[in-house]
Design a protein around this motif. Sequence first.
Motif, short mmCIF file in Angstrom:
data_model
loop_
_atom_site.label_atom_id
_atom_site.label_comp_id
_atom_site.label_asym_id
_atom_site.label_seq_id
_atom_site.Cartn_x
_atom_site.Cartn_y
_atom_site.Cartn_z
N ARG A 109 20.99 1.05 -3.47
CA ARG A 109 21.56 0.29 -4.60
C ARG A 109 23.05 0.58 -4.75
N ASN A 110 23.52 1.74 -4.32
CA ASN A 110 24.94 2.07 -4.39
C ASN A 110 25.68 1.62 -3.13
N GLY A 111 25.15 1.97 -1.97
CA GLY A 111 25.85 1.69 -0.72
C GLY A 111 26.00 0.21 -0.43
N ILE A 112 24.96 -0.56 -0.70
CA ILE A 112 25.02 -2.00 -0.45
C ILE A 112 25.97 -2.66 -1.42
N ALA A 113 25.94 -2.24 -2.68
CA ALA A 113 26.85 -2.81 -3.68
C ALA A 113 28.30 -2.50 -3.35
N GLU A 114 28.56 -1.29 -2.89
CA GLU A 114 29.92 -0.88 -2.57
C GLU A 114 30.42 -1.59 -1.31
N ARG A 115 29.59 -1.67 -0.29
CA ARG A 115 30.02 -2.20 1.00
C ARG A 115 30.17 -3.73 0.99
N TYR A 116 29.26 -4.41 0.29
CA TYR A 116 29.22 -5.87 0.38
C TYR A 116 29.47 -6.59 -0.95
N ASN A 117 29.71 -5.86 -2.02
CA ASN A 117 29.86 -6.47 -3.35
C ASN A 117 28.63 -7.29 -3.74
N VAL A 118 27.47 -6.76 -3.42
CA VAL A 118 26.20 -7.37 -3.78
C VAL A 118 25.70 -6.73 -5.08
N ALA A 119 25.28 -7.57 -6.01
CA ALA A 119 24.65 -7.05 -7.23
C ALA A 119 23.27 -6.52 -6.87
N THR A 120 23.04 -5.24 -7.09
CA THR A 120 21.79 -4.61 -6.68
C THR A 120 21.04 -4.04 -7.86
N LEU A 121 19.73 -4.06 -7.75
CA LEU A 121 18.87 -3.45 -8.76
C LEU A 121 17.80 -2.63 -8.06
N LEU A 122 17.67 -1.40 -8.47
CA LEU A 122 16.55 -0.55 -8.05
C LEU A 122 15.41 -0.76 -9.04
N PHE A 123 14.21 -1.01 -8.52
CA PHE A 123 13.02 -1.05 -9.36
C PHE A 123 12.03 -0.06 -8.78
N GLU A 124 11.74 0.97 -9.55
CA GLU A 124 10.78 2.00 -9.16
C GLU A 124 9.46 1.76 -9.89
N MET A 125 8.45 1.26 -9.18
CA MET A 125 7.13 1.09 -9.76
C MET A 125 6.45 2.45 -9.92
N ARG A 126 5.52 2.51 -10.82
CA ARG A 126 4.81 3.76 -11.04
C ARG A 126 3.84 4.07 -9.89
N GLY A 127 3.88 5.29 -9.39
CA GLY A 127 2.86 5.80 -8.50
C GLY A 127 2.99 5.38 -7.04
N MET A 128 2.80 6.33 -6.16
CA MET A 128 2.88 6.08 -4.72
C MET A 128 1.49 5.90 -4.12
N SER A 129 1.44 5.33 -2.92
CA SER A 129 0.17 5.07 -2.26
C SER A 129 -0.36 6.26 -1.49
N ASP A 130 0.52 7.22 -1.19
CA ASP A 130 0.11 8.42 -0.48
C ASP A 130 1.25 9.43 -0.56
N HIS A 131 0.93 10.68 -0.43
CA HIS A 131 1.93 11.75 -0.43
C HIS A 131 1.19 13.06 -0.20
N PHE A 132 1.95 14.10 0.16
CA PHE A 132 1.32 15.42 0.27
C PHE A 132 1.27 16.13 -1.08
N TYR A 133 1.94 15.57 -2.10
CA TYR A 133 1.94 16.17 -3.44
C TYR A 133 1.16 15.26 -4.38
N GLU A 134 0.01 15.73 -4.82
CA GLU A 134 -0.93 14.89 -5.54
C GLU A 134 -0.37 14.17 -6.76
N PRO A 135 0.45 14.80 -7.62
CA PRO A 135 0.93 14.09 -8.81
C PRO A 135 1.79 12.86 -8.54
N TYR A 136 2.26 12.68 -7.31
CA TYR A 136 3.03 11.48 -7.00
C TYR A 136 2.15 10.26 -6.75
N VAL A 137 0.85 10.47 -6.51
CA VAL A 137 -0.03 9.42 -6.02
C VAL A 137 -0.90 8.90 -7.15
#
Length: 356
Positions: free
Chosen positions: A275-303
């Motif tokens: 979201r930072n690098g693309i906006a800086e390099r190309y002047n693209v309006a960027t948005l990060l969207f972080e959905m809740r919860g991952m599909s897999d991980h070695f750390y249980e609370p992330y999943v």
Amino acid sequence: MKMMGKNVLTVSLASVLALGALSTTALPVGAVGNGPNYNGNESIQTSMLTTYEEMVDYLKKQEARQEAMKLEVIGQSVKGRDLYAAKYISNEENPTIVFVTQQHGNEQLATEGALEFIKHLGTGKTKNVLQNVNIIVVPMLNADGAMGDVDFSTNDYVAAGGRHLTRTNANDVDLNREHAKEIIDMEPEARAFYENILEKYKVDYLIDLHHQGTQSAINDQYVSGSILYPTNPNVDPAVVEKSRQLGAVVYHQIESKGWGLLGKYNGGTGSNIGRNGIAERYNVATLLFEMRGMSDHFYEPYVLGQKSNGYLIRQSVETLDAAVKAIADGSIENVDTSFWDTLPFQRNKASEEEGE
């Protein structure tokens, strides 16, 4: 560390998608689990997620059905998997938005939503939208990680279901830390994205869809996701404001549904992040969207358990749909961004989370 149960569930999400059972209106509130306040501590089955091969088959079938859609291979992964982009480009003068999912291979529900959104674009309901905005969807950028086809051990990963999904690519490199490099020095997946999307098209907007851990909350309520605009000081302030407008469109859409709760993501300022690098390099309006919860991980609370899949997939579809409509009708240029001034940062109920 206590591990989750691994009982087998019989219905695969891939088969649901293939049958077209999901739509932007097919998931009433009662069908989205218990929303973000659900703790999600049931089994995780990666067999419920669309495989790379199923995704390719799905995209090819959609291309055959949709006159406006062109499917292109933009490059190959470390392991030689073709990387795809679904493109809807009717007029090069139109504003262009890019959606990218699974820079991190263990963050797949946004991809499931993107596939459903592609199907939605093939309906007659989107004709006016496609005449006024160009859309490029890059699903499953980290295809090797999504399939667990990597050159490091996944024995300690949590999920069951026949395969593991990893954050990093086959070389154990985080693709969302590649964005400050010279393009020629990037990992194959990131290089393909730059050479054949960002360098090839004049992109106006980009939403980078990810998943964070499960414990983020506002006022002791779990969030369904978090959002953030570019925070690197070298990004043009006008680009930051366009990014805030994009975030406003998404925020108001999700908040209006009653089952979503969004916070502000506490992200870094480094140019190596998309979201930072693309906006800086190309002047693209960027948005990060972080959905809740991952599909897999070695750390249980992330999943997150699968009873939350429904509302998270729907949240992805709503996000993409709202963004293209606001760009197509020009309403994004007048959207109220003042909510950013009071939007609280999410806080972790339990432990620090891996996200962006």
